[in-house]
Design a protein around this motif. Sequence first.
Motif, short mmCIF file in Angstrom:
data_model
loop_
_atom_site.label_atom_id
_atom_site.label_comp_id
_atom_site.label_asym_id
_atom_site.label_seq_id
_atom_site.Cartn_x
_atom_site.Cartn_y
_atom_site.Cartn_z
N ILE A 40 -2.82 9.18 2.67
CA ILE A 40 -2.95 8.42 1.44
C ILE A 40 -2.03 9.08 0.41
O ILE A 40 -1.70 10.26 0.52
CB ILE A 40 -4.40 8.34 0.92
CG1 ILE A 40 -4.99 9.74 0.69
CG2 ILE A 40 -5.27 7.54 1.86
CD1 ILE A 40 -6.37 9.72 0.05
N GLN A 41 -1.62 8.29 -0.56
CA GLN A 41 -0.82 8.80 -1.67
C GLN A 41 -1.74 8.97 -2.86
O GLN A 41 -2.46 8.04 -3.23
CB GLN A 41 0.31 7.83 -2.01
CG GLN A 41 1.35 7.67 -0.94
CD GLN A 41 2.19 8.91 -0.77
OE1 GLN A 41 2.58 9.55 -1.74
NE2 GLN A 41 2.46 9.27 0.47
N GLN A 84 -17.19 8.66 4.69
CA GLN A 84 -16.53 9.10 3.46
C GLN A 84 -15.01 8.92 3.56
O GLN A 84 -14.36 8.61 2.57
CB GLN A 84 -16.89 10.55 3.16
CG GLN A 84 -18.34 10.72 2.77
CD GLN A 84 -18.76 12.18 2.73
OE1 GLN A 84 -18.47 12.95 3.64
NE2 GLN A 84 -19.45 12.55 1.66
N VAL A 85 -14.46 9.11 4.75
CA VAL A 85 -13.02 8.89 4.96
C VAL A 85 -12.69 7.43 4.69
O VAL A 85 -11.73 7.11 3.98
CB VAL A 85 -12.59 9.28 6.39
CG1 VAL A 85 -11.18 8.80 6.68
CG2 VAL A 85 -12.69 10.78 6.59
N CYS A 90 -10.16 3.30 1.40
CA CYS A 90 -10.27 2.03 0.67
C CYS A 90 -10.02 2.21 -0.82
O CYS A 90 -9.53 1.29 -1.47
CB CYS A 90 -11.66 1.43 0.89
SG CYS A 90 -11.92 0.84 2.57
N ALA A 91 -10.32 3.38 -1.35
CA ALA A 91 -10.15 3.63 -2.78
C ALA A 91 -8.80 4.25 -3.11
O ALA A 91 -8.55 4.60 -4.25
CB ALA A 91 -11.27 4.55 -3.26
N SER A 93 -5.16 4.94 -4.27
CA SER A 93 -4.58 4.38 -5.51
C SER A 93 -3.82 3.08 -5.30
O SER A 93 -3.89 2.17 -6.10
CB SER A 93 -3.68 5.42 -6.17
OG SER A 93 -2.63 5.77 -5.29
N ASP A 94 -3.09 2.96 -4.20
CA ASP A 94 -2.36 1.72 -3.97
C ASP A 94 -3.12 0.78 -3.03
O ASP A 94 -2.63 -0.28 -2.70
CB ASP A 94 -0.97 1.99 -3.41
CG ASP A 94 -0.99 2.73 -2.09
OD1 ASP A 94 0.09 2.92 -1.52
OD2 ASP A 94 -2.07 3.11 -1.62
N GLY A 95 -4.30 1.22 -2.59
CA GLY A 95 -5.13 0.38 -1.76
C GLY A 95 -4.69 0.29 -0.30
O GLY A 95 -5.27 -0.45 0.47
N VAL A 96 -3.66 1.06 0.07
CA VAL A 96 -3.15 0.98 1.44
C VAL A 96 -3.02 2.38 2.01
O VAL A 96 -2.37 3.24 1.44
CB VAL A 96 -1.77 0.29 1.48
CG1 VAL A 96 -1.22 0.26 2.89
CG2 VAL A 96 -1.86 -1.11 0.90
#
Length: 102
Positions: A40-41, A84-85, A90-91, A93-96
């Motif tokens: 994730i970013q 939790q992962v 899903c949360a 920042s860019d949703g992807v």
Amino acid sequence: MKYFFLSDGWVTGRVWEFGGLWNELGWQRKPHMVRLNLSIQEQGETLWLYQVEESVLMVEVKPEITTTEPIGQVVLKRLITAEQVIERLCAASDGVAKPDLP
């Protein structure tokens, strides 16, 4: 299984289990720990998802390259569950979530 996110450029070190530091002679193997092909970013950083076996309680992490201002090491004491992962992915920042593509 348990999971944690680790920033790009950081590596794992020592591992703890219920009895203390992971004893490879006692367990007759290294702990199961693998970087998955998901990241994730967050705030401009790439955070990679790692999977560790249930017996692992804590993981030491440190920068791969030592800088002039040493951070030392950090011990991750709160490993997360698969649920939790999923919430974290899903949360994002860019949703992807970004898989590591060849």
